[in-house]
Structures are given as structure tokens and as C-alpha cells.
Scaffold this motif. Structure first.
Motif, mmCIF file in Angstrom:
data_model
loop_
_atom_site.group_PDB
_atom_site.id
_atom_site.type_symbol
_atom_site.label_atom_id
_atom_site.label_comp_id
_atom_site.label_asym_id
_atom_site.label_seq_id
_atom_site.Cartn_x
_atom_site.Cartn_y
_atom_site.Cartn_z
ATOM 1 N N ILE A 1 0.840 -1.207 0.000
ATOM 2 C CA ILE A 1 0.000 0.000 0.000
ATOM 3 C C ILE A 1 0.867 1.247 0.000
ATOM 4 O O ILE A 1 0.622 2.209 -0.744
ATOM 5 C CB ILE A 1 -0.950 -0.025 1.206
ATOM 6 N N LEU A 2 1.909 1.267 0.839
ATOM 7 C CA LEU A 2 2.805 2.427 0.879
ATOM 8 C C LEU A 2 3.515 2.618 -0.460
ATOM 9 O O LEU A 2 3.617 3.745 -0.972
ATOM 10 C CB LEU A 2 3.820 2.247 2.005
ATOM 11 N N LEU A 3 3.991 1.534 -1.055
ATOM 12 C CA LEU A 3 4.657 1.641 -2.358
ATOM 13 C C LEU A 3 3.684 2.111 -3.441
ATOM 14 O O LEU A 3 4.053 2.898 -4.316
ATOM 15 C CB LEU A 3 5.258 0.289 -2.741
ATOM 16 N N GLY A 4 2.446 1.624 -3.386
ATOM 17 C CA GLY A 4 1.456 2.076 -4.364
ATOM 18 C C GLY A 4 1.159 3.562 -4.234
ATOM 19 O O GLY A 4 1.023 4.264 -5.247
ATOM 20 N N LEU A 5 1.060 4.057 -3.018
ATOM 21 C CA LEU A 5 0.820 5.488 -2.828
ATOM 22 C C LEU A 5 1.969 6.316 -3.385
ATOM 23 O O LEU A 5 1.752 7.339 -4.068
ATOM 24 C CB LEU A 5 0.632 5.788 -1.338
ATOM 25 N N LEU A 6 3.187 5.895 -3.109
ATOM 26 C CA LEU A 6 4.346 6.650 -3.600
ATOM 27 C C LEU A 6 4.450 6.580 -5.120
ATOM 28 O O LEU A 6 4.833 7.571 -5.771
ATOM 29 C CB LEU A 6 5.624 6.113 -2.956
ATOM 30 N N TRP A 7 4.115 5.433 -5.699
ATOM 31 C CA TRP A 7 4.247 5.278 -7.153
ATOM 32 C C TRP A 7 3.183 6.081 -7.897
ATOM 33 O O TRP A 7 3.492 6.827 -8.828
ATOM 34 C CB TRP A 7 4.166 3.810 -7.520
ATOM 35 N N TYR A 8 1.931 5.910 -7.501
ATOM 36 C CA TYR A 8 0.859 6.581 -8.226
ATOM 37 C C TYR A 8 0.793 8.075 -7.929
ATOM 38 O O TYR A 8 0.151 8.816 -8.679
ATOM 39 C CB TYR A 8 -0.488 5.935 -7.897
ATOM 40 N N ALA A 9 1.429 8.533 -6.857
ATOM 41 C CA ALA A 9 1.493 9.974 -6.601
ATOM 42 C C ALA A 9 2.512 10.665 -7.495
ATOM 43 O O ALA A 9 2.564 11.898 -7.517
ATOM 44 C CB ALA A 9 1.824 10.241 -5.133
ATOM 45 N N GLY A 10 3.309 9.894 -8.213
ATOM 46 C CA GLY A 10 4.264 10.489 -9.144
ATOM 47 C C GLY A 10 5.534 10.984 -8.486
ATOM 48 O O GLY A 10 6.184 11.899 -9.021
ATOM 49 N N LEU A 11 5.907 10.394 -7.345
ATOM 50 C CA LEU A 11 7.148 10.805 -6.690
ATOM 51 C C LEU A 11 8.348 10.315 -7.490
ATOM 52 O O LEU A 11 8.226 9.424 -8.335
ATOM 53 C CB LEU A 11 7.183 10.259 -5.266
ATOM 54 N N PRO A 12 9.524 10.885 -7.247
ATOM 55 C CA PRO A 12 10.710 10.484 -8.026
ATOM 56 C C PRO A 12 11.000 8.994 -7.902
ATOM 57 O O PRO A 12 10.687 8.340 -6.905
ATOM 58 C CB PRO A 12 11.835 11.330 -7.411
ATOM 59 N N LEU A 13 11.636 8.479 -8.930
ATOM 60 C CA LEU A 13 11.903 7.044 -8.990
ATOM 61 C C LEU A 13 12.862 6.607 -7.883
ATOM 62 O O LEU A 13 12.744 5.494 -7.355
ATOM 63 C CB LEU A 13 12.488 6.688 -10.366
ATOM 64 N N ARG A 14 13.795 7.467 -7.497
ATOM 65 C CA ARG A 14 14.740 7.083 -6.453
ATOM 66 C C ARG A 14 14.033 6.875 -5.117
ATOM 67 O O ARG A 14 14.411 5.990 -4.328
ATOM 68 C CB ARG A 14 15.826 8.153 -6.324
ATOM 69 N N VAL A 15 12.974 7.669 -4.858
ATOM 70 C CA VAL A 15 12.216 7.492 -3.621
ATOM 71 C C VAL A 15 11.487 6.156 -3.650
ATOM 72 O O VAL A 15 11.479 5.405 -2.657
ATOM 73 C CB VAL A 15 11.226 8.654 -3.431
ATOM 74 N N PHE A 16 10.879 5.833 -4.780
ATOM 75 C CA PHE A 16 10.168 4.566 -4.894
ATOM 76 C C PHE A 16 11.120 3.375 -4.779
ATOM 77 O O PHE A 16 10.819 2.399 -4.078
ATOM 78 C CB PHE A 16 9.422 4.522 -6.223
ATOM 79 N N LEU A 17 12.263 3.449 -5.437
ATOM 80 C CA LEU A 17 13.208 2.334 -5.384
ATOM 81 C C LEU A 17 13.786 2.153 -3.995
ATOM 82 O O LEU A 17 13.977 1.020 -3.532
ATOM 83 C CB LEU A 17 14.322 2.561 -6.408
ATOM 84 N N SER A 18 14.082 3.257 -3.306
ATOM 85 C CA SER A 18 14.594 3.134 -1.942
ATOM 86 C C SER A 18 13.542 2.546 -1.008
ATOM 87 O O SER A 18 13.858 1.695 -0.161
ATOM 88 C CB SER A 18 15.046 4.504 -1.431
ATOM 89 N N SER A 19 12.278 2.957 -1.178
ATOM 90 C CA SER A 19 11.206 2.384 -0.361
ATOM 91 C C SER A 19 11.000 0.905 -0.685
ATOM 92 O O SER A 19 10.784 0.084 0.215
ATOM 93 C CB SER A 19 9.904 3.156 -0.581
ATOM 94 N N LEU A 20 11.077 0.557 -1.965
ATOM 95 C CA LEU A 20 10.947 -0.845 -2.355
ATOM 96 C C LEU A 20 12.068 -1.690 -1.759
ATOM 97 O O LEU A 20 11.845 -2.804 -1.258
ATOM 98 C CB LEU A 20 10.946 -0.954 -3.884
ATOM 99 N N GLY A 21 13.292 -1.162 -1.791
ATOM 100 C CA GLY A 21 14.400 -1.890 -1.186
ATOM 101 C C GLY A 21 14.237 -2.068 0.309
ATOM 102 O O GLY A 21 14.564 -3.136 0.857
#
Length: 517
Positions: free
Chosen positions: A213-233
Motif C-alpha cells: 500500500i505504501l509503495l502504491g501510494l508513492l508510485w501513483y502519486a508520481g514521486l521520483p523514482l529514487r524514492v520509490f526504489l529506496s522504499s521498495l528496497g
């Protein structure tokens, strides 16, 4: 055959006439009826709403049927009645349908106002469930409240609260064009607190679900890719640590990597699930005729109900169930794409990803692609809190479907819709930005207006010869005097007209900036 040869001779003899006849034939060629009707049905304003209602009804009905079929033996062994588990599941389904109806009627603004309060309440429940004597310990996890024989899992409520509050927060901050720090600081620390409380229970499946859910919010909100990848890691690392932290979890991972290592121990459940799927074949053994639920497969009515679906309904039934979830994914993304409200768009996309991730994880560990995590199959597995919260989330998605711009216009224009009439639903309100957002956009458009261009001196234009229409016409004295006086007034007002035209151009540009921001 003779007709084909005649057409070829005519085409060689007169190719121009044949080329000119092709567009006319293409225009007059009738389009296939079924494809046109299907496209027209997809283009209707209420199609998304009808799809989500129909899919939910089918999944709920199939879930109750399979729970009744898979839980009879277990219910008779534990409670002395084959209807015990099914009765509790039916009661929680009624609660979930009531929550679905409430979410369907709830105004969007009220939902956004209650978002933070709901998240704070869910965090308090996550704290209370860890207190001995309040929370109940079951299967090595203290994650349940048991009241009057009904068990409730607060982590399920926390997932919905996180999705709603996170979508509200990110949508508001995106409208304000906040910085990256301002968008992450309120959301990520609060999500980490909720995740830490779920880890303390411990519950690996719910931790993974909240991470999605947290990753989906960050991804669909259009945040930078580095933020999404760091959260995914971070989520993957946390899941890996949790998987090997406890002995039974590490045993499950080892049995997944090497199924034959402990076939009668930690790998027994997964192995029996694959046996059940293999026994089903193409068309299955028939509803209620499976043998795995006779204590051969533990938790057959709960975590491994997909194996019972494959055994009793076969490959056809299992594939049909997966197609239903695929249609649900299409409908959820369709609602998100057609929504005008950024809050509903973000919430619907995140909820769709959340439910599909649970389907992928559950089916994945049943068929042996993933290690066993204990995450339930939405609307199919026997789990009261999971079923009720999933229906609540789908009710919010159905509410978003009614707030699509075309649906709002159709309903407010008086178009009759049978489902809305039967459910007695109020008219949806169109999405209108608040006064603060409109004022902020207006100020931003004024301050962000490009600077005025410096006018460069252009070379003087050559005087053109007067045309016949421009030449003065000889008239009488009085008429000539009046014309001369009119020409003098126009010449005197020539500067004022040009200035007025420039002012009008500035005003038009300002209004255009306000409208498009």
C-alpha cells in the motif's frame, strides 16, 4: 472465381477508378454489430459502476460457496456442526455489505475529513492488541481481538486507514506543489510506525500488504523514482529479515527452496496443496466432492482455499476465478483513469494494487511459486475481518466510479439508472476545487507568468498605393466637412484604441492563465 477475375481485369484496366471507389466502399462498409455494441457499452457513463458491482457480487457469492464446501469437515471436528465456520463467514459478509453500502453513500469530502482520525484510531487498536489480556495469541501471533465469539484483526483496518489517509495527504500536497520533504515526512514516518506495530505482533503477511500500500501510494502519486526504489528496497529487506527471524518462517523458506527436505514437516501444507490441484484436473471432482479438505490439507478453508477451488472446480474453475480478478483489475484502473478528483484517482489505483497483490501472493504460495505467508485470498478465503474490510474498500471504489465526470453528468441530468434507483443512492457531487486551491492556482498563474517581451524596432513599412476603394469620393461641401470631422476624431483617438486593444490582450492572457494554471 469468375467474379474475382473480372475485378482483377477491371483494376488493371482502370486503376484510378478503383482507387477512387475504395474510400467510398470503406465509408459505406458496415461495422460489425457485436464490436460496436460492446464498444458502445464500454463508453456508457455508468459502465464502471455496473462492472464493479457485478464483479463484487460474483466474487462474494463464489467465496461463500467455497467456504461452505471447504469448511464442513473442520467445522464438524471443532464445533460439532458443519455450518459453524460458514455461519460466521456469512455474518461477517453481511457486516461487510453494510460497510460497502455506507462507503457507497459517503460524500467524498466527509471521507477526507475522517481520514486522519481513522488512521489514528487504527494505530491505537494496533497498540492495544499487543497488550496481554486484550489481544489474543493465535498461531504465534498476537493480532486478534475476540469479542462474543467473533474475532477481529485490527491490521486489516489499519491498511484501509493508511490507504485513505495517504491518498488524501498526497493529493492535497500535490495540489499545493509541496516539496519532496513535505510530501514524505508526514506519510512515511506514520506508515513506519504502523508497520513496526504489525511486525511486533508478528504478522509477515500483513506487513507485506501494508508495504505494498505504501509503495502504491508513492508510485501513483508520481514521486521520483529514487524514492520509490529506496522504499521498495526497504520493504524487501524488512520482509527478508522477518522471514528468517523466526524459526517457523525460516523453515517455510527452506521448504520452499527445497520441497523434498521436510515433506512431512514444514513443507507438508504446500505439498498437499499441489496434490489437490493435481487431483482436480481440467474440470475438477465436482463441488463438495474434494478429498483434501478431509484433514489432508490444513487450513483448507482459509489460506489454501484456492487449492480446494482447483480440486473441485478444476483448471476451468481456477482460471475463471483468476479471470474475475483480472476483470476487477481492469475495472479498478479504469475508474482511476477516468476520475477527475486526484484523491479518488490515487486511492482507487492503490486499492486495486493492494487487492491484486494479495491475490498474487496467495495464489503464488498455493502453486509453489512463493513461500507460505498466510495471506488470505480476498473475498474467497474464510476470514471475517478480511472480507468486511475488502468489501469496505470496494465500496469506496464503487463510490469513485459514481463520481466519474460522465457518470455525474448523466445522473444529474436525470438519466435513469436501475442500480442507483434500487439502492436509493444520492446524486453524486461534481468535483470542484476548493476556494483555497482556486486562489492558490490563480496566484501561481499570475506569479508564474512569463516576463513581457521587449518590443524590437521594426523597419518602417513601405507605403502602398491606395486602392480604388480607399480613394476619396468627391461629395458636396457639407458631406465633405462631416467626413473630414469624423476622420479627425478617428485619428485623434487612434492611440487610445491601440492602448485599449493592448489592455484587452493582457486581460485575455490573465484569464487564460487562471483557467489553465
Amino acid at each position: 472465381m469468375s467474379n474475382i477475375l473480372t475485378r482483377l481485369r477491371n483494376r488493371r484496366a482502370n486503376p484510378a477508378a478503383d482507387d477512387s471507389a475504395q474510400p467510398a466502399a470503406a465509408v459505406t462498409a458496415p461495422v460489425r454489430g457485436p464490436r460496436t455494441r460492446f464498444g458502445a457499452w464500454l463508453g456508457r457513463p455508468m459502465t464502471s459502476f455496473h462492472l464493479i458491482i457485478a464483479i463484487t457480487a460474483l466474487l462474494t457469492t463464489m467465496g461463500l460457496t467455497m467456504v461452505l464446501s471447504a469448511s464442513g469437515v473442520y467445522s464438524y471436528d471443532t464445533d460439532g456442526s458443519p455450518w459453524a465456520v460458514f455461519g460466521r463467514q456469512a455474518a461477517w459478509t453481511i457486516v461487510g455489505l453494510f460497510a460497502f453500502y455506507v462507503a457507497l453513500r459517503m460524500p467524498v469530502q466527509l471521507m477526507r475529513k475522517l481520514a486522519f482520525s481513522g488512521f489514528a484510531l487504527s494505530v491505537m487498536l494496533l497498540i492495544l492488541v499487543l497488550v496481554p489480556g486484550i489481544g489474543t495469541l493465535s498461531n504465534g501471533s498476537r493480532s486478534w481481538f475476540i469479542v462474543a465469539g467473533f474475532s477481529m484483526q485490527p491490521s486489516e483496518l489499519a491498511k484501509i486507514a493508511l490507504a485513505v489517509w495517504g491518498a488524501h495527504l498526497l493529493a492535497a500536497r500535490r495540489m499545493e506543489q509541496a516539496s519532496l520533504r513535505e510530501m514524505l515526512i508526514p506519510l512515511v514516518p506514520a506508515a513506519v510506525i504502523a508497520l513496526a506495530l504489525v511486525v511486533a505482533q508478528p504478522d509477515l503477511g500483513q506487513t507485506m500488504s501494508m508495504g505494498v500500500i505504501l509503495l502504491g501510494l508513492l508510485w501513483y502519486a508520481g514521486l521520483p523514482l529514487r524514492v520509490f526504489l529506496s522504499s521498495l528496497g526497504a520493504v524487501i529487506a524488512s520482509g527478508a529479515i522477518l522471514a528468517v527471524a523466526e524459526g517457523y518462517r525460516s523453515a517455510r523458506v527452506q521448504s520452499w527452496l527445497n520441497p523434498a527436505a521436510d515433506a512431512q514437516g514444514s513443507g507438508y501444507q504446500a505439498r498437499q496443496a499441489r496434490f489437490a490441484l493435481a487431483n482436480g484436473g481440467i474440470f475438477g471432482d465436482g463441488l463438495g466432492q474434494g478429498s483434501a479438505k478431509w484433514n489432508y490439507l490444513p487450513n483448507a478453508h482459509n489460506d489454501f482455499i484456492f487449492a480446494i477451488v482447483g480440486e473441485e472446480l478444476g483448471f476451468v474453475g481456477a482460471a475463471g476465478l483468476l479471470c474475475l480478478f483480472g476483470l476487477f483489475a481492469y475495472t479498478g484502473m479504469r475508474i482511476a483513469r477516468r476520475s477527475a478528483d486526484p484523491f479518488l484517482r490515487l486511492l482507487t489505483a492503490t486499492a486495486t494494487l493492494w487487492i491484486l497483490s494479495q491475490v498474487f501472493i496467495n495464489v503464488g504460495y498455493v502453486v509453489g511459486l512463493l513461500p507460505v505467508t498466510g495471506l488470505q485470498l480476498p473475498l474467497i478465503s474464510a476470514g471475517g475481518t478480511s472480507t468486511a474490510t475488502t468489501l469496505l474498500m470496494i465500496g469506496i471504489m464503487a463510490n469513485a466510479a459514481r463520481h466519474e465526470p460522465e457518470a455525474v453528468a448523466a445522473l444529474r441530468a436525470g438519466r435513469d439508472d436501475r442500480v442507483n434507483r434500487v439502492l436509493r443512492l444520492p446524486l453524486p457531487a461534481p468535483y470542484v476545487p476548493t476556494r483555497t486551491e482556486a486562489l492558490r492556482d490563480r496566484l501561481r498563474s499570475r506569479s508564474g507568468r512569463p516576463p513581457a517581451r521587449v518590443e524590437q524596432k521594426q523597419p518602417p513599412k513601405r507605403a502602398r498605393a491606395p486602392r480604388a476603394a480607399d480613394r476619396p469620393v468627391r461629395r458636396s461641401g457639407s458631406a465633405g466637412a462631416k467626413q473630414a470631422a469624423a476622420g479627425g476624431k478617428q485619428a485623434a483617438a487612434g492611440g487610445r484604441y491601440g492602448a485599449g486593444q493592448r489592455k484587452q490582450g493582457r486581460r485575455a492572457r490573465t484569464l487564460e492563465g487562471q483557467r489553465y494554471g
